[in-house]
Design a protein around this motif. Structure first.
Motif, PDB file in Angstrom:
ATOM      1  N   TRP A 151      -4.826   6.207  -2.467  1.00 51.08           N
ATOM      2  CA  TRP A 151      -6.139   6.707  -2.089  1.00 51.08           C
ATOM      3  C   TRP A 151      -6.825   7.409  -3.257  1.00 51.08           C
ATOM      4  O   TRP A 151      -8.050   7.347  -3.397  1.00 51.08           O
ATOM      5  CB  TRP A 151      -6.021   7.682  -0.913  1.00 51.08           C
ATOM      6  CG  TRP A 151      -5.829   7.033   0.417  1.00 51.08           C
ATOM      7  CD1 TRP A 151      -4.761   7.171   1.252  1.00 51.08           C
ATOM      8  CD2 TRP A 151      -6.730   6.138   1.077  1.00 51.08           C
ATOM      9  NE1 TRP A 151      -4.933   6.414   2.387  1.00 51.08           N
ATOM     10  CE2 TRP A 151      -6.139   5.777   2.314  1.00 51.08           C
ATOM     11  CE3 TRP A 151      -7.973   5.598   0.754  1.00 51.08           C
ATOM     12  CZ2 TRP A 151      -6.755   4.902   3.210  1.00 51.08           C
ATOM     13  CZ3 TRP A 151      -8.592   4.734   1.652  1.00 51.08           C
ATOM     14  CH2 TRP A 151      -7.990   4.399   2.853  1.00 51.08           C
ATOM     15  N   TRP A 193       0.826  -1.198   0.000  1.00 51.16           N
ATOM     16  CA  TRP A 193       0.000   0.000   0.000  1.00 51.16           C
ATOM     17  C   TRP A 193       0.869   1.260   0.000  1.00 51.16           C
ATOM     18  O   TRP A 193       1.846   1.375   0.723  1.00 51.16           O
ATOM     19  CB  TRP A 193      -0.921   0.000   1.208  1.00 51.16           C
ATOM     20  CG  TRP A 193      -1.766   1.246   1.298  1.00 51.16           C
ATOM     21  CD1 TRP A 193      -1.575   2.325   2.101  1.00 51.16           C
ATOM     22  CD2 TRP A 193      -2.919   1.536   0.500  1.00 51.16           C
ATOM     23  NE1 TRP A 193      -2.544   3.280   1.867  1.00 51.16           N
ATOM     24  CE2 TRP A 193      -3.381   2.816   0.895  1.00 51.16           C
ATOM     25  CE3 TRP A 193      -3.610   0.830  -0.492  1.00 51.16           C
ATOM     26  CZ2 TRP A 193      -4.501   3.407   0.327  1.00 51.16           C
ATOM     27  CZ3 TRP A 193      -4.727   1.422  -1.051  1.00 51.16           C
ATOM     28  CH2 TRP A 193      -5.167   2.691  -0.652  1.00 51.16           C
ATOM     29  N   GLN A 194       0.486   2.214  -0.865  1.00 45.58           N
ATOM     30  CA  GLN A 194       1.101   3.541  -0.887  1.00 45.58           C
ATOM     31  C   GLN A 194      -0.015   4.551  -0.684  1.00 45.58           C
ATOM     32  O   GLN A 194      -1.110   4.394  -1.213  1.00 45.58           O
ATOM     33  CB  GLN A 194       1.790   3.797  -2.240  1.00 45.58           C
ATOM     34  CG  GLN A 194       2.799   2.747  -2.670  1.00 45.58           C
ATOM     35  CD  GLN A 194       4.094   2.844  -1.884  1.00 45.58           C
ATOM     36  OE1 GLN A 194       4.412   3.913  -1.370  1.00 45.58           O
ATOM     37  NE2 GLN A 194       4.825   1.750  -1.798  1.00 45.58           N
ATOM     38  N   ASP A 195       0.247   5.615   0.063  1.00 45.75           N
ATOM     39  CA  ASP A 195      -0.809   6.586   0.349  1.00 45.75           C
ATOM     40  C   ASP A 195      -1.370   7.226  -0.917  1.00 45.75           C
ATOM     41  O   ASP A 195      -2.533   7.650  -0.933  1.00 45.75           O
ATOM     42  CB  ASP A 195      -0.290   7.670   1.300  1.00 45.75           C
ATOM     43  CG  ASP A 195      -0.282   7.197   2.752  1.00 45.75           C
ATOM     44  OD1 ASP A 195      -1.016   6.234   3.068  1.00 45.75           O
ATOM     45  OD2 ASP A 195       0.456   7.786   3.564  1.00 45.75           O
ATOM     46  N   ASP A 196      -0.565   7.307  -1.971  1.00 51.96           N
ATOM     47  CA  ASP A 196      -1.067   7.865  -3.228  1.00 51.96           C
ATOM     48  C   ASP A 196      -2.208   7.034  -3.799  1.00 51.96           C
ATOM     49  O   ASP A 196      -3.000   7.532  -4.609  1.00 51.96           O
ATOM     50  CB  ASP A 196       0.055   7.961  -4.270  1.00 51.96           C
ATOM     51  CG  ASP A 196       1.022   9.101  -3.973  1.00 51.96           C
ATOM     52  OD1 ASP A 196       0.627  10.028  -3.239  1.00 51.96           O
ATOM     53  OD2 ASP A 196       2.159   9.059  -4.471  1.00 51.96           O
ATOM     54  N   ARG A 211     -10.652  -0.572   1.839  1.00 51.15           N
ATOM     55  CA  ARG A 211     -10.248   0.829   1.617  1.00 51.15           C
ATOM     56  C   ARG A 211     -11.439   1.651   1.113  1.00 51.15           C
ATOM     57  O   ARG A 211     -11.608   2.809   1.501  1.00 51.15           O
ATOM     58  CB  ARG A 211      -9.105   0.884   0.612  1.00 51.15           C
ATOM     59  CG  ARG A 211      -7.829   0.192   1.050  1.00 51.15           C
ATOM     60  CD  ARG A 211      -7.158   0.881   2.217  1.00 51.15           C
ATOM     61  NE  ARG A 211      -5.892   0.231   2.557  1.00 51.15           N
ATOM     62  CZ  ARG A 211      -5.059   0.650   3.489  1.00 51.15           C
ATOM     63  NH1 ARG A 211      -5.365   1.719   4.195  1.00 51.15           N
ATOM     64  NH2 ARG A 211      -3.950  -0.005   3.752  1.00 51.15           N
ATOM     65  N   ARG A 257      -6.979  12.148   7.141  1.00 52.72           N
ATOM     66  CA  ARG A 257      -6.362  12.166   5.813  1.00 52.72           C
ATOM     67  C   ARG A 257      -7.411  11.930   4.733  1.00 52.72           C
ATOM     68  O   ARG A 257      -7.423  12.624   3.713  1.00 52.72           O
ATOM     69  CB  ARG A 257      -5.260  11.109   5.722  1.00 52.72           C
ATOM     70  CG  ARG A 257      -4.567  11.075   4.352  1.00 52.72           C
ATOM     71  CD  ARG A 257      -3.496  10.002   4.282  1.00 52.72           C
ATOM     72  NE  ARG A 257      -2.802  10.061   3.008  1.00 52.72           N
ATOM     73  CZ  ARG A 257      -1.785  10.854   2.736  1.00 52.72           C
ATOM     74  NH1 ARG A 257      -1.346  11.697   3.661  1.00 52.72           N
ATOM     75  NH2 ARG A 257      -1.203  10.827   1.552  1.00 52.72           N
TER      76      ARG A 257
END
Length: 215
Positions: free
Chosen positions: A12, A7-10, A51, A62
């Motif tokens: 989202w 998982w990478q926050d981007d 998610r 966030r």
């Protein structure tokens, strides 16, 4: 949720784009659009579904900030997603995933089968669920349920009949002694080994979810 090393926050932004696709809301776990994104991000379907639920509930500050910035501005979101996808090495096995262990267990279930590229392992799961709803004498092209399955999978009805026949040879309770040679024999046996002894109610529930991919 347990931390996922892929998982990478981007991500989202991509999950929000999926969520906002009409009809707006959490998409079924195995819908085609959701699975395509899972394959792109190397995330298991249940993780992507979770998610989406986080977005629906605005569970973290966030997510709230991302929603405020993009939730009512789809053009801005499209530009941001386009920029993300243009990153060097994105969605490849190159630098972007260096040092990341990628699990392909679920991904293999959505790859075309060798010997019959119109089917995938999930197709065989759906046919196996049908198998347990029929008797051998009804596993023929004239049976409405067989024809409906062929229509759902967008394959000739003869393909579904062939798979049902192969499952008869996998079924230890039928004691089929005739030998069958078919390019899908190995794939069908693998699906039988994974799901053939599952509680038929569990299999039916899983099959209902998988149908979303074809709808």
């Amino acid at each position: 949720m347990a931390k996922n090393q892929n998982w990478q926050d981007d991500y989202w932004l991509l999950v929000m784009q999926l969520y906002l696709r009409k009809p707006v809301g959490v998409k079924p776990m195995y819908s085609r659009d959701a699975i395509f994104l899972c394959l792109e991000l190397h995330l298991a379907p249940e993780q992507l579904f979770a998610r989406q639920c986080e977005i629906a509930n605005l569970e973290t500050p966030r997510i709230e900030r991302i929603w405020q910035e993009y939730g009512r501005n789809p053009k801005r979101l499209t530009r941001a997603v386009s920029l993300l996808r243009n990153m060097i090495g994105f969605n490849s096995s190159g630098d972007f995933y260096d040092g990341v262990e990628v699990e392909e267990t679920f991904e293999r279930d959505f790859h075309p089968l060798e010997g019959e590229e119109r089917l995938m392992p999930i197709s065989l799961v759906l046919i196996l669920d049908l198998y347990f709803r029929l008797t051998p004498i009804t596993m023929v092209a004239e049976t409405p349920e067989v024809r409906n399955m062929a229509s759902l999978l967008k394959v000739p009805v003869s393909v579904v009949v062939d798979v049902l026949n192969i499952f008869q040879h996998c079924d230890p309770y039928l004691h089929r002694r005739d030998v069958i040679v078919h390019p899908l024999m190995t794939a069908c046996q693998q699906i039988w080994d994974r799901y053939g002894n599952m509680d038929i109610r569990q299999l039916a529930s899983y099959a209902v979810q998988l149908r979303a991919y074809y709808l």
